[in-house]
Design a protein around this motif. Sequence first.
Motif, PDB file in Angstrom:
ATOM      1  N   ASP A  77      17.731  10.191  -7.771  1.00  0.00           N
ATOM      2  CA  ASP A  77      17.140  11.016  -6.722  1.00  0.00           C
ATOM      3  C   ASP A  77      15.829  10.393  -6.261  1.00  0.00           C
ATOM      4  OD1 ASP A  77      19.010  13.324  -6.801  1.00  0.00           O
ATOM      5  OD2 ASP A  77      18.251  13.496  -8.847  1.00  0.00           O
ATOM      6  N   CYS A  78      15.173   9.691  -7.169  1.00  0.00           N
ATOM      7  CA  CYS A  78      13.884   9.075  -6.878  1.00  0.00           C
ATOM      8  C   CYS A  78      13.764   7.778  -7.658  1.00  0.00           C
ATOM      9  CB  CYS A  78      12.740  10.029  -7.253  1.00  0.00           C
ATOM     10  SG  CYS A  78      11.092   9.348  -6.985  1.00  0.00           S
ATOM     11  N   VAL A  79      13.214   6.766  -7.027  1.00  0.00           N
ATOM     12  CA  VAL A  79      12.914   5.487  -7.674  1.00  0.00           C
ATOM     13  C   VAL A  79      11.402   5.293  -7.637  1.00  0.00           C
ATOM     14  CG1 VAL A  79      13.219   2.980  -7.576  1.00  0.00           C
ATOM     15  CG2 VAL A  79      15.140   4.510  -7.019  1.00  0.00           C
ATOM     16  N   MET A  80      10.836   4.930  -8.794  1.00  0.00           N
ATOM     17  CA  MET A  80       9.397   4.686  -8.901  1.00  0.00           C
ATOM     18  C   MET A  80       9.161   3.219  -9.219  1.00  0.00           C
ATOM     19  SD  MET A  80       8.255   8.033 -11.119  1.00  0.00           S
ATOM     20  CE  MET A  80       6.523   7.762 -10.823  1.00  0.00           C
ATOM     21  N   MET A  81       8.369   2.567  -8.424  1.00  0.00           N
ATOM     22  CA  MET A  81       8.022   1.177  -8.619  1.00  0.00           C
ATOM     23  C   MET A  81       6.705   1.080  -9.388  1.00  0.00           C
ATOM     24  SD  MET A  81       8.434  -2.118  -8.219  1.00  0.00           S
ATOM     25  CE  MET A  81       7.326  -3.561  -8.344  1.00  0.00           C
ATOM     26  N   PHE A  82       6.757   0.428 -10.563  1.00  0.00           N
ATOM     27  CA  PHE A  82       5.590   0.258 -11.403  1.00  0.00           C
ATOM     28  C   PHE A  82       5.105  -1.186 -11.375  1.00  0.00           C
ATOM     29  CE2 PHE A  82       6.811   4.255 -13.120  1.00  0.00           C
ATOM     30  CZ  PHE A  82       5.693   4.775 -13.753  1.00  0.00           C
ATOM     31  N   ILE A  98      13.246   3.101  -0.920  1.00  0.00           N
ATOM     32  CA  ILE A  98      12.638   2.056  -1.749  1.00  0.00           C
ATOM     33  C   ILE A  98      13.391   0.735  -1.603  1.00  0.00           C
ATOM     34  CG2 ILE A  98      12.097   1.354  -4.111  1.00  0.00           C
ATOM     35  CD1 ILE A  98      10.251   3.527  -3.001  1.00  0.00           C
ATOM     36  N   PHE A  99      14.722   0.805  -1.555  1.00  0.00           N
ATOM     37  CA  PHE A  99      15.499  -0.430  -1.513  1.00  0.00           C
ATOM     38  C   PHE A  99      15.660  -0.988  -0.100  1.00  0.00           C
ATOM     39  CE2 PHE A  99      17.000   1.329  -5.614  1.00  0.00           C
ATOM     40  CZ  PHE A  99      16.702   0.244  -6.416  1.00  0.00           C
ATOM     41  N   SER A 100      15.578  -0.124   0.906  1.00  0.00           N
ATOM     42  CA  SER A 100      15.789  -0.595   2.275  1.00  0.00           C
ATOM     43  C   SER A 100      14.496  -0.821   3.043  1.00  0.00           C
ATOM     44  CB  SER A 100      16.652   0.413   3.056  1.00  0.00           C
ATOM     45  OG  SER A 100      17.902   0.577   2.448  1.00  0.00           O
ATOM     46  N   ALA A 101      13.465  -0.005   2.751  1.00  0.00           N
ATOM     47  CA  ALA A 101      12.228  -0.120   3.524  1.00  0.00           C
ATOM     48  C   ALA A 101      11.003   0.129   2.637  1.00  0.00           C
ATOM     49  CB  ALA A 101      12.247   0.868   4.680  1.00  0.00           C
ATOM     50  N   PRO A 102      10.825  -0.700   1.592  1.00  0.00           N
ATOM     51  CA  PRO A 102       9.652  -0.502   0.731  1.00  0.00           C
ATOM     52  C   PRO A 102       8.360  -0.746   1.507  1.00  0.00           C
ATOM     53  CG  PRO A 102      10.729  -2.593   0.223  1.00  0.00           C
ATOM     54  CD  PRO A 102      11.621  -1.878   1.176  1.00  0.00           C
ATOM     55  N   ARG A 154       8.375  -5.353  -2.369  1.00  0.00           N
ATOM     56  CA  ARG A 154       9.258  -6.276  -1.646  1.00  0.00           C
ATOM     57  C   ARG A 154       9.451  -7.572  -2.430  1.00  0.00           C
ATOM     58  NH1 ARG A 154       6.460  -3.860   2.785  1.00  0.00           N
ATOM     59  NH2 ARG A 154       4.846  -5.478   2.830  1.00  0.00           N
ATOM     60  N   GLU A 155       8.396  -8.078  -3.032  1.00  0.00           N
ATOM     61  CA  GLU A 155       8.500  -9.296  -3.854  1.00  0.00           C
ATOM     62  C   GLU A 155       9.434  -9.079  -5.046  1.00  0.00           C
ATOM     63  OE1 GLU A 155       4.637 -10.341  -5.134  1.00  0.00           O
ATOM     64  OE2 GLU A 155       3.899 -10.935  -3.143  1.00  0.00           O
ATOM     65  N   LEU A 209      11.818  -6.735  -5.537  1.00  0.00           N
ATOM     66  CA  LEU A 209      13.206  -6.538  -5.142  1.00  0.00           C
ATOM     67  C   LEU A 209      13.836  -7.820  -4.622  1.00  0.00           C
ATOM     68  CD1 LEU A 209      12.957  -3.020  -3.442  1.00  0.00           C
ATOM     69  CD2 LEU A 209      13.915  -3.573  -5.695  1.00  0.00           C
ATOM     70  N   GLY A 210      13.034  -8.636  -3.946  1.00  0.00           N
ATOM     71  CA  GLY A 210      13.543  -9.929  -3.482  1.00  0.00           C
ATOM     72  C   GLY A 210      13.961 -10.823  -4.631  1.00  0.00           C
ATOM     73  N   ALA A 211      13.299 -10.657  -5.777  1.00  0.00           N
ATOM     74  CA  ALA A 211      13.624 -11.498  -6.943  1.00  0.00           C
ATOM     75  C   ALA A 211      14.821 -10.980  -7.725  1.00  0.00           C
ATOM     76  CB  ALA A 211      12.403 -11.571  -7.853  1.00  0.00           C
ATOM     77  N   VAL A 212      15.073  -9.662  -7.684  1.00  0.00           N
ATOM     78  CA  VAL A 212      16.117  -9.095  -8.558  1.00  0.00           C
ATOM     79  C   VAL A 212      17.395  -8.728  -7.812  1.00  0.00           C
ATOM     80  CG1 VAL A 212      14.445  -8.243 -10.225  1.00  0.00           C
ATOM     81  CG2 VAL A 212      15.231  -6.730  -8.387  1.00  0.00           C
ATOM     82  N   LEU A 213      17.337  -8.583  -6.498  1.00  0.00           N
ATOM     83  CA  LEU A 213      18.538  -8.214  -5.748  1.00  0.00           C
ATOM     84  C   LEU A 213      19.325  -9.443  -5.299  1.00  0.00           C
ATOM     85  CD1 LEU A 213      17.220  -5.245  -3.557  1.00  0.00           C
ATOM     86  CD2 LEU A 213      18.712  -5.140  -5.566  1.00  0.00           C
TER      87      LEU A 213
END
Length: 254
Positions: A218-223, A237-241, A247-248, A250-254
């Motif tokens: 339901d919610c994603v928290m970026m730490f 979070i995944f489409s428009a952080p 962004r850095e 997610l770019g590394a892990v997706l």
Amino acid sequence: MGAAGGPAPATDLIRFSGVTKRFGDRTVLDSLDFSVHPGKHVTLIGPSGSGKTTILRLLMTLVKPDEGTITVGGERLWPANEKEIRSVRRNIGMVFQQFNLFPHMKVLRNITEAPVHVLGLSRDEAEERGRELLDLVGLGAYTDSFPSRLSGGQQQRVAIARALAMRPKVLLLDEVTSALDPELVAGVLDLLRDIARSTDVTMLCVTHEMGFAKDVSDCVMMFDEGRVLEYGPPEKIFSAPEHERTREFLGAVL
């Protein structure tokens, strides 16, 4: 779901207020404020060492904060005395990376031991519940097996059933697929998806499985560095952080 300070609203199941945790000179959590509403599924993402697992360990009282307060269900988990801590901890279950099953106990007893000794269930009641949960996780035929005879994926399923046997209000999931062989990961994640959809348990999950995070959260928290950089629904979070660090990452892990 929120990340603001102040008194805990009645709708909060979990509330961290000004929580700081240090290990030596290193600050792992830095005046952390966040809350989780009942029945929500919240995923914590971010680089290794950002403090995610420490949050779960604080809720399990495996470590204690240096500053701040933690409440669960309106009751104080910290600061609190041992009796108060035990009362709150009964509402929290955790599934670890390494399964942590008792090797000398058969599968069914692994699941029933805590409900009997902590919740005070009769052995018969605990075993009935244990068999139902083993059926739920697809291991109804393995009640009399020792953990050593199971695959890693099967052991993790038993660990999930053991956590659910305590009827927790909160289920903590700490990188539950990281110790599994790749071909076993999908089955465990599918099981957790089913649990998320079919129960009202609140889930707080640390994972690097971003597809799973998208599906169940339901919610994603970026730490990062012990702070929440941003939070919101997974599609945001995944489409428009908003944050460059997100962004850095997610770019590394997706």
